[in-house]
Motif scaffolding. Sequence first.
Motif, PDB file in Angstrom:
ATOM      1  N   GLY A   1       0.801  -1.218   0.000  1.00 35.41           N
ATOM      2  CA  GLY A   1       0.000   0.000   0.000  1.00 35.41           C
ATOM      3  C   GLY A   1       0.835   1.269   0.000  1.00 35.41           C
ATOM      4  N   ASP A   2       2.137   1.123   0.151  1.00 31.79           N
ATOM      5  CA  ASP A   2       3.038   2.272   0.153  1.00 31.79           C
ATOM      6  C   ASP A   2       3.086   2.899  -1.245  1.00 31.79           C
ATOM      7  OD1 ASP A   2       5.448   3.779   1.392  1.00 31.79           O
ATOM      8  OD2 ASP A   2       6.259   2.908  -0.463  1.00 31.79           O
ATOM      9  N   ARG A   3       2.989   4.204  -1.331  1.00 33.31           N
ATOM     10  CA  ARG A   3       2.924   4.856  -2.644  1.00 33.31           C
ATOM     11  C   ARG A   3       4.168   4.604  -3.480  1.00 33.31           C
ATOM     12  NH1 ARG A   3       3.776  11.326  -2.013  1.00 33.31           N
ATOM     13  NH2 ARG A   3       5.466  11.250  -0.517  1.00 33.31           N
ATOM     14  N   TRP A   4       5.340   4.559  -2.840  1.00 31.44           N
ATOM     15  CA  TRP A   4       6.563   4.333  -3.608  1.00 31.44           C
ATOM     16  C   TRP A   4       6.616   2.902  -4.112  1.00 31.44           C
ATOM     17  CZ3 TRP A   4       7.651   8.849  -4.923  1.00 31.44           C
ATOM     18  CH2 TRP A   4       7.623   9.925  -4.038  1.00 31.44           C
TER      19      TRP A   4
ATOM     20  N   GLN B   1       6.496  -2.656 -16.381  1.00 31.54           N
ATOM     21  CA  GLN B   1       6.528  -2.172 -17.754  1.00 31.54           C
ATOM     22  C   GLN B   1       7.890  -2.351 -18.406  1.00 31.54           C
ATOM     23  OE1 GLN B   1       5.304   1.902 -17.393  1.00 31.54           O
ATOM     24  NE2 GLN B   1       3.369   1.348 -16.447  1.00 31.54           N
ATOM     25  N   LYS B   2       8.933  -2.178 -17.626  1.00 29.46           N
ATOM     26  CA  LYS B   2      10.288  -2.279 -18.161  1.00 29.46           C
ATOM     27  C   LYS B   2      11.187  -2.886 -17.090  1.00 29.46           C
ATOM     28  CE  LYS B   2      14.127   0.266 -20.043  1.00 29.46           C
ATOM     29  NZ  LYS B   2      14.978   1.346 -19.669  1.00 29.46           N
ATOM     30  N   SER B   3      11.752  -4.001 -17.400  1.00 29.55           N
ATOM     31  CA  SER B   3      12.578  -4.675 -16.411  1.00 29.55           C
ATOM     32  C   SER B   3      13.694  -5.414 -17.123  1.00 29.55           C
ATOM     33  CB  SER B   3      11.705  -5.641 -15.615  1.00 29.55           C
ATOM     34  OG  SER B   3      12.414  -6.212 -14.551  1.00 29.55           O
ATOM     35  N   PRO B   4      14.875  -5.417 -16.589  1.00 27.83           N
ATOM     36  CA  PRO B   4      15.323  -4.772 -15.356  1.00 27.83           C
ATOM     37  C   PRO B   4      15.582  -3.275 -15.556  1.00 27.83           C
ATOM     38  CG  PRO B   4      17.153  -5.935 -16.356  1.00 27.83           C
ATOM     39  CD  PRO B   4      15.950  -6.195 -17.225  1.00 27.83           C
ATOM     40  N   MET B   5      15.719  -2.586 -14.430  1.00 27.66           N
ATOM     41  CA  MET B   5      16.039  -1.159 -14.454  1.00 27.66           C
ATOM     42  C   MET B   5      17.139  -0.884 -13.444  1.00 27.66           C
ATOM     43  SD  MET B   5      12.310   0.716 -14.692  1.00 27.66           S
ATOM     44  CE  MET B   5      12.898   2.320 -15.183  1.00 27.66           C
ATOM     45  N   ARG B   6      17.910   0.148 -13.731  1.00 24.90           N
ATOM     46  CA  ARG B   6      18.943   0.580 -12.809  1.00 24.90           C
ATOM     47  C   ARG B   6      18.384   1.647 -11.876  1.00 24.90           C
ATOM     48  NH1 ARG B   6      24.493   1.047 -16.111  1.00 24.90           N
ATOM     49  NH2 ARG B   6      25.262   1.172 -13.982  1.00 24.90           N
ATOM     50  N   PHE B   7      19.086   1.881 -10.783  1.00 24.38           N
ATOM     51  CA  PHE B   7      18.651   2.830  -9.758  1.00 24.38           C
ATOM     52  C   PHE B   7      18.356   4.209 -10.350  1.00 24.38           C
ATOM     53  CE2 PHE B   7      19.271   5.995  -6.487  1.00 24.38           C
ATOM     54  CZ  PHE B   7      18.627   5.456  -5.389  1.00 24.38           C
ATOM     55  N   THR B   8      19.294   4.728 -11.145  1.00 27.34           N
ATOM     56  CA  THR B   8      19.112   6.079 -11.691  1.00 27.34           C
ATOM     57  C   THR B   8      17.911   6.147 -12.626  1.00 27.34           C
ATOM     58  OG1 THR B   8      20.767   5.581 -13.381  1.00 27.34           O
ATOM     59  CG2 THR B   8      21.514   6.818 -11.464  1.00 27.34           C
ATOM     60  N   GLU B   9      17.653   5.078 -13.337  1.00 29.30           N
ATOM     61  CA  GLU B   9      16.489   5.020 -14.227  1.00 29.30           C
ATOM     62  C   GLU B   9      15.197   5.045 -13.412  1.00 29.30           C
ATOM     63  OE1 GLU B   9      15.846   2.275 -18.182  1.00 29.30           O
ATOM     64  OE2 GLU B   9      17.119   1.511 -16.590  1.00 29.30           O
TER      65      GLU B   9
ATOM     66  N   ARG C   1      14.832   6.187 -10.382  1.00 28.44           N
ATOM     67  CA  ARG C   1      14.716   7.497  -9.736  1.00 28.44           C
ATOM     68  C   ARG C   1      14.222   8.559 -10.712  1.00 28.44           C
ATOM     69  NH1 ARG C   1      19.170  11.384  -7.840  1.00 28.44           N
ATOM     70  NH2 ARG C   1      17.920  12.883  -6.700  1.00 28.44           N
ATOM     71  N   ARG C   2      14.692   8.502 -11.939  1.00 21.94           N
ATOM     72  CA  ARG C   2      14.273   9.477 -12.954  1.00 21.94           C
ATOM     73  C   ARG C   2      12.780   9.346 -13.252  1.00 21.94           C
ATOM     74  NH1 ARG C   2      17.995   8.489 -16.500  1.00 21.94           N
ATOM     75  NH2 ARG C   2      16.846   6.904 -17.639  1.00 21.94           N
TER      76      ARG C   2
ATOM     77  N   ALA D   1      13.193  10.849  -3.049  1.00 26.77           N
ATOM     78  CA  ALA D   1      14.578  11.092  -2.641  1.00 26.77           C
ATOM     79  C   ALA D   1      15.381   9.803  -2.812  1.00 26.77           C
ATOM     80  CB  ALA D   1      14.608  11.543  -1.183  1.00 26.77           C
ATOM     81  N   PRO D   2      16.663   9.911  -3.122  1.00 25.69           N
ATOM     82  CA  PRO D   2      17.483   8.707  -3.279  1.00 25.69           C
ATOM     83  C   PRO D   2      17.427   7.785  -2.060  1.00 25.69           C
ATOM     84  CG  PRO D   2      18.705  10.633  -4.010  1.00 25.69           C
ATOM     85  CD  PRO D   2      17.418  11.134  -3.402  1.00 25.69           C
ATOM     86  N   LYS D   3      17.442   8.372  -0.872  1.00 21.75           N
ATOM     87  CA  LYS D   3      17.393   7.566   0.358  1.00 21.75           C
ATOM     88  C   LYS D   3      16.087   6.777   0.447  1.00 21.75           C
ATOM     89  CE  LYS D   3      17.489   7.949   5.379  1.00 21.75           C
ATOM     90  NZ  LYS D   3      17.578   8.856   6.528  1.00 21.75           N
TER      91      LYS D   3
END
Length: 127
Positions: free
Chosen positions: A21-24, A34-42, A44-45, A51-53
């Motif tokens: 239920g968490d929004r993130w 939709q797209k996997s795998p993804m990197r952290f920066t992708e 986050r963008r 926030a990164p944390k």
Amino acid sequence: MPDPNLYDPDCPTRLVLDRIGDRWTVLVVLLLSQKSPMRFTELRRHVGGIAPKVLTQTLRALERDGLLRRTVYAEVPPRVEYELTELGRSLRAPITAIGRWAERHVGEVLDARASYDDDQRADQVDA
């Protein structure tokens, strides 16, 4: 373990509901569906406003709960990718349905909020 009862405050089902239920979590699962795998920066963008944390905490929690797999490649610099596990992919349909519902009804919800807020202000003026 006794039968799950999500109305029981001591039932571990509540932990699962808190996670999904968490929004993130919802946004990360939708993106990785939709797209996997993804990197952290992708990630986050695409997840605006995180926030990164918070993204790191979300990804770790999803991995801990068995919903996400983190793969580190021995490269310089190291490459890390995230993808849903089979369990995580099983969330795609219910989370997609909730997302579509939100997109379809956002106008009605915003109208209801505005009406409620107007009524509250009127009640304060009358008091």
